[in-house]
Structures are given as C-alpha cells and as structure tokens.
Design an enzyme around this catalytic site. Structure first.
Site, PDB file in Angstrom:
ATOM      1  N   GLU A   1       0.846  -1.187   0.000  1.00 55.44           N
ATOM      2  CA  GLU A   1       0.000   0.000   0.000  1.00 55.44           C
ATOM      3  C   GLU A   1       0.886   1.243   0.000  1.00 55.44           C
ATOM      4  O   GLU A   1       1.851   1.325   0.760  1.00 55.44           O
ATOM      5  CB  GLU A   1      -0.908  -0.001   1.224  1.00 55.44           C
ATOM      6  CG  GLU A   1      -1.761   1.251   1.375  1.00 55.44           C
ATOM      7  CD  GLU A   1      -2.585   1.238   2.652  1.00 55.44           C
ATOM      8  OE1 GLU A   1      -2.851   2.336   3.183  1.00 55.44           O
ATOM      9  OE2 GLU A   1      -2.950   0.141   3.128  1.00 55.44           O
TER      10      GLU A   1
ATOM     11  N   GLU B   1      -2.455  11.678   2.745  1.00 57.13           N
ATOM     12  CA  GLU B   1      -3.286  11.193   3.845  1.00 57.13           C
ATOM     13  C   GLU B   1      -3.173  12.152   5.024  1.00 57.13           C
ATOM     14  O   GLU B   1      -2.083  12.603   5.371  1.00 57.13           O
ATOM     15  CB  GLU B   1      -2.865   9.793   4.289  1.00 57.13           C
ATOM     16  CG  GLU B   1      -3.758   9.208   5.367  1.00 57.13           C
ATOM     17  CD  GLU B   1      -3.387   7.786   5.750  1.00 57.13           C
ATOM     18  OE1 GLU B   1      -4.285   7.028   6.161  1.00 57.13           O
ATOM     19  OE2 GLU B   1      -2.201   7.432   5.636  1.00 57.13           O
TER      20      GLU B   1
END
Length: 322
Positions: A134, A139
C-alpha cells in the site's frame, strides 16, 4: 578518428535521459472520470463512521459532479445524523485500470480541509490478492496541516521493508521514527507545512507525484506556484524535481519492492472517525476533543454537518506515465 568517436559517444550519453523519457499512458479528468473509476457502497474496511454511496446516488445527490471542468468529490454537509446510524455519506472510488511502475501525478485544486472528524486519502494498493503493498500518497486526519506519506507491507519475510533515509534526502521528516513498513503505522514521513488540508487549499492547491521503480518509491509535493515546467508540459522528468517529500529508496534501507508492491489500483476516499480520526486520534493525537467540546468523533460528525462544507476533492487530473 578517435576524437570523433569520443564526441559521438559523449553525445549519445548526453541524450540518454531523453531516450528514457516517460510517456503518458492514462489520463483521468472531467472528460472520462466516471468511465475510469468504480464507486463503492460497501462497508468501510477501516471502520469509519461513513456511508459510502454508489455512482448513481453520488451524482444524483451532487456529491460527485463536474465543476468548471474539474472533478468534485464531496460529502454530505446537510444532514444531522444519529450516532447509531451508518454514518455520513461520502465517496470511495477505485480506478478500473491498475498500473505497475512509472509516475502517478495528481493535480488537485482542492482537497478536504483540516477539519475535525475527517480522514481523507489519495493512495494505491495491490490490485488483487497477494503481497500486501500500500502506498499512501496523500493522507491526513482531523485538523492537521501536514501530509503523511506512508508505505505499508505485511510482516512476513517477503514483506520486510525498512527505510531510513538521512534528513538531507527528503523534505519531510520521519513520523516519530517509524521506518518499518510492516508496523501498524508503516514507514511514514510527515510533510512540510502547506502540504495538506486547509493550508494546501489556501495556497491554490498543487501537485503530488509518485515515482515508482524496482528500487525506489518516492513521493513529491509541489505547491501551485512551484510545479515543475516539465510536469505542466506533459514531459515529466523526476531527475529535475529536487528532493522528494518522502524518500523510500532501497539505497537507504532494505526492501524487495517488486515482491512487496505488485500492480496497484488508485484510490480516493474520505471517511470519518475510524482508526485514524476517532478514538485516541480524537482525544490525544489532535486537539479536536478540546476544540469542539465533544468527547467523541462520531458525536461531532453526526451533529455538525456544516463543519464539512470544505470536505471535498476538486481534481484537475490524475495521470499515469510509464
């Protein structure tokens, strides 16, 4: 004869970078967005207080739309909810086409602001079952103003990835010393001020770029007034970009990138609360509990729809070069 041969060799070496230039493979924008991404309406795998909706519901409710030739992805900012319900309506999409290696460049006019209760991300993850790789490009959570770029792998012999670059190899800083990608936090780098949320938007947005090869995964951030000309001209050249925000180069650690990061699918989502914005993140990691006077993330998200007027993505384009 020898001199001319040397000159010819030198010339060929000089043009070599141009021979290896990246070419545009896929471009996603207002003209083809709905044909290029799948909308998901299943339960949030991160246990957020969110109700993801289908493509038809997103478009009919105005949470997904085209605005001034940009892609708008928003959340419900009108409805007062019960904390016992499924959560606030939002968007979770994934690209229909995966990619392997190359450059992934996202140009954003706006991202969700620094608002207590939200947890938005622009990221990629393995296409199918297999090694868990990932890449979190953008974020953030709650009211922070800086991006967190992170890699996640599994805690297996194949998933052992550790990166510990020196401070002068990236513009970001290690997120509390987390250099092991298989840890709960992952190998994580905190970006500079203005790289996320409200401050990002106040500066006119900007560009995030992922450079992914067999030996490195680098994440770059460029504010609107500092986007390299080679990106705006459609001829991106990462050798000219300077330092990345997050440097995950195997020269600074140990990782079999090709084993751990198979073909990736592109994700956008904005969830609420969950592991990164609720619980301890609400009470201890940020000032949200004190600032809002609300003891839980879910109670604040449910009762304050107007707080999320700025919780939207406004996307100029997402492009893949190889």
């Amino acid at each position: 004869m020898m001199l001319s041969t040397l000159i010819s060799l030198a010339s060929s070496l000089f043009v070599l970078p141009h021979a290896l230039a990246y070419s545009l493979v896929d471009s996603y924008d207002a003209s083809n967005w709905y044909d290029s991404f799948n909308f998901h309406d299943e339960a949030d795998p991160t246990n957020g207080f969110v109700d993801y909706i289908s493509a038809s519901d997103a478009q009919s409710s105005g949470l997904a739309k085209i605005v001034d030739n940009k892609v708008y992805l928003g959340v419900d900012n009108m409805t007062v909810l019960s904390t016992g319900g499924s959560g606030r309506k939002s968007i979770w999409i994934t690209s229909k086409k995966p990619f392997l290696h190359g450059l992934l460049i996202g140009d954003f006019a706006h991202m969700p602001g620094s608002i207590c209760g939200i947890w938005p991300a622009f990221w990629t993850i393995r296409e199918d079952d297999g090694p868990y790789g990932e890449i979190d490009i953008v974020e953030g959570f709650n009211n922070i103003e800086t991006n967190y770029a992170t890699l996640h792998t599994l805690d297996t012999p194949a998933g052992t990835c550790v990166f510990n670059p020196p401070a002068n190899a990236q513009t970001g800083t290690s997120n509390e010393g987390n250099t092991d990608c298989s840890s709960d936090i992952g190998c994580s780098v905190q970006g500079q001020s203005g790289s996320y949320g409200t401050s990002f938007n106040q500066n006119g947005g900007g560009v995030y770029a992922l450079e992914w090869t067999s030996t490195k995964i680098n994440i770059f951030f460029f504010p609107r007034n500092s986007i390299p000309e080679d990106i705006t001209s459609g001829q991106p050249d990462p050798t000219q970009w300077g330092l990345p925000q997050a440097n995950f180069d195997t020269v600074y650690g140990s990782c079999d990138i090709d084993t751990n990061f198979p073909r990736q699918t592109i994700y956008f989502d904005t969830t609420f609360c969950g592991a990164n914005a609720g619980g301890q993140a609400w009470t201890d990691w940020t000032t949200c509990s004190a600032d809002t006077g609300t003891s839980s993330c879910e109670a604040y998200v449910a009762g304050n729809p107007g707080a999320y007027d700025e919780a939207y993505w406004l996307i100029n384009s997402v492009k893949v070069y190889q």
